[in-house]
Design a protein around this motif. Structure first.
Motif, short mmCIF file in Angstrom:
data_model
loop_
_atom_site.label_atom_id
_atom_site.label_comp_id
_atom_site.label_asym_id
_atom_site.label_seq_id
_atom_site.Cartn_x
_atom_site.Cartn_y
_atom_site.Cartn_z
N GLN A 37 45.03 19.39 22.48
CA GLN A 37 46.35 19.87 22.91
C GLN A 37 47.35 19.91 21.75
N THR A 38 47.18 19.00 20.78
CA THR A 38 48.13 18.91 19.66
C THR A 38 47.56 19.51 18.37
N GLN A 39 46.43 20.21 18.49
CA GLN A 39 45.77 20.81 17.31
C GLN A 39 45.52 19.78 16.20
N THR A 40 45.10 18.59 16.60
CA THR A 40 44.79 17.53 15.64
C THR A 40 43.27 17.44 15.50
N SER A 41 42.78 17.48 14.27
CA SER A 41 41.34 17.37 14.03
C SER A 41 40.94 15.91 13.92
N ASP B 234 36.00 4.66 29.33
CA ASP B 234 35.86 5.88 30.14
C ASP B 234 37.04 6.83 29.97
N GLU B 235 38.05 6.41 29.21
CA GLU B 235 39.22 7.27 28.94
C GLU B 235 39.19 7.87 27.54
N VAL B 236 38.15 7.54 26.77
CA VAL B 236 38.08 8.00 25.38
C VAL B 236 38.13 9.52 25.29
N SER B 237 37.56 10.20 26.29
CA SER B 237 37.58 11.68 26.28
C SER B 237 39.02 12.20 26.25
N LYS B 238 39.95 11.41 26.79
CA LYS B 238 41.36 11.83 26.78
C LYS B 238 41.89 11.92 25.35
N VAL B 239 41.40 11.06 24.45
CA VAL B 239 41.84 11.13 23.05
C VAL B 239 41.47 12.50 22.48
N TRP B 240 40.24 12.94 22.77
CA TRP B 240 39.79 14.26 22.30
C TRP B 240 40.63 15.37 22.95
N GLU B 241 40.93 15.19 24.24
CA GLU B 241 41.74 16.17 24.96
C GLU B 241 43.15 16.27 24.34
N TYR B 242 43.77 15.13 24.08
CA TYR B 242 45.11 15.11 23.47
C TYR B 242 45.07 15.71 22.07
N ALA B 243 43.99 15.43 21.34
CA ALA B 243 43.86 15.99 19.99
C ALA B 243 43.80 17.51 20.06
N HIS C 181 39.67 2.94 17.86
CA HIS C 181 40.00 3.26 16.47
C HIS C 181 39.85 4.77 16.30
N VAL C 182 40.90 5.43 15.84
CA VAL C 182 40.89 6.89 15.71
C VAL C 182 41.20 7.28 14.26
N VAL C 183 40.36 8.14 13.68
CA VAL C 183 40.58 8.66 12.34
C VAL C 183 40.77 10.17 12.46
N THR C 184 41.86 10.67 11.88
CA THR C 184 42.14 12.11 11.95
C THR C 184 42.05 12.75 10.57
N TYR C 185 41.88 14.06 10.58
CA TYR C 185 42.02 14.86 9.35
C TYR C 185 43.46 15.34 9.36
N GLY C 186 44.19 15.11 8.28
CA GLY C 186 45.57 15.58 8.22
C GLY C 186 46.51 14.71 9.05
N SER C 187 47.63 15.31 9.42
CA SER C 187 48.68 14.57 10.12
C SER C 187 48.27 14.20 11.55
N SER C 188 48.64 12.99 11.94
CA SER C 188 48.36 12.53 13.30
C SER C 188 49.65 12.38 14.11
N ASP C 189 50.79 12.84 13.55
CA ASP C 189 52.09 12.61 14.19
C ASP C 189 52.15 13.11 15.64
N GLU C 190 51.70 14.35 15.87
CA GLU C 190 51.79 14.91 17.21
C GLU C 190 50.85 14.17 18.17
N LEU C 191 49.67 13.80 17.68
CA LEU C 191 48.73 13.05 18.52
C LEU C 191 49.31 11.68 18.88
N VAL C 192 49.92 11.01 17.91
CA VAL C 192 50.56 9.71 18.17
C VAL C 192 51.61 9.87 19.26
#
Length: 87
Positions: free
Chosen positions: A54-58, A43-52, A6-17
Motif C-alpha cells: 500500500q505504501t510502495q515500500t520494498s 498470523d498477522e505478518v501478511s499484513k506487513v507485506w500488505e502495508y508495504a 523484525h522488518v528490513v526495507t530497501y530505501g525509506s521506511s517512513d510511510e510503512l512506519v
C-alpha cells in the motif's frame, strides 16, 4: 512479552512506519535502519507485506524478532567463532 517482528526495507521506511503505527503497532527504528514491530502475531505478518504494498515500500526481510538475549548470545558466538577461525 508481546510478539515482535523484525522488518528490513530497501530505501525509506517512513510511510510503512506511519501505516503500521496507524494500525496500532509499536514500531522502533533500529540503528541499522531496520524496524522492530511490536504487537503483531505470526498470523498477522501478511499484513506487513500488505502495508508495504500500500505504501510502495520494498521489503527485504520480515521475520520473527529474536529475543534480545538470544541475539546477544548468537552475535557473541559468531564473533568468537570468527576470531577462532582467524587464529
Amino acid at each position: 512479552s508481546e510478539p515482535t517482528v523484525h522488518v528490513v526495507t530497501y530505501g525509506s521506511s517512513d510511510e510503512l512506519v506511519t501505516r503500521l503505527r496507524e494500525a496500532g503497532h509499536d514500531v522502533t527504528i533500529q540503528t541499522d535502519g531496520s524496524l522492530q514491530v511490536t504487537g503483531i502475531d505470526s498470523d498477522e505478518v501478511s499484513k506487513v507485506w500488505e502495508y508495504a504494498s500500500q505504501t510502495q515500500t520494498s521489503l527485504s526481510q520480515v521475520a520473527p524478532a529474536v529475543n534480545s538475549l538470544d541475539k546477544i548470545f548468537f552475535e557473541a558466538a559468531a564473533n568468537a567463532e570468527a576470531q577462532h577461525a582467524g587464529s
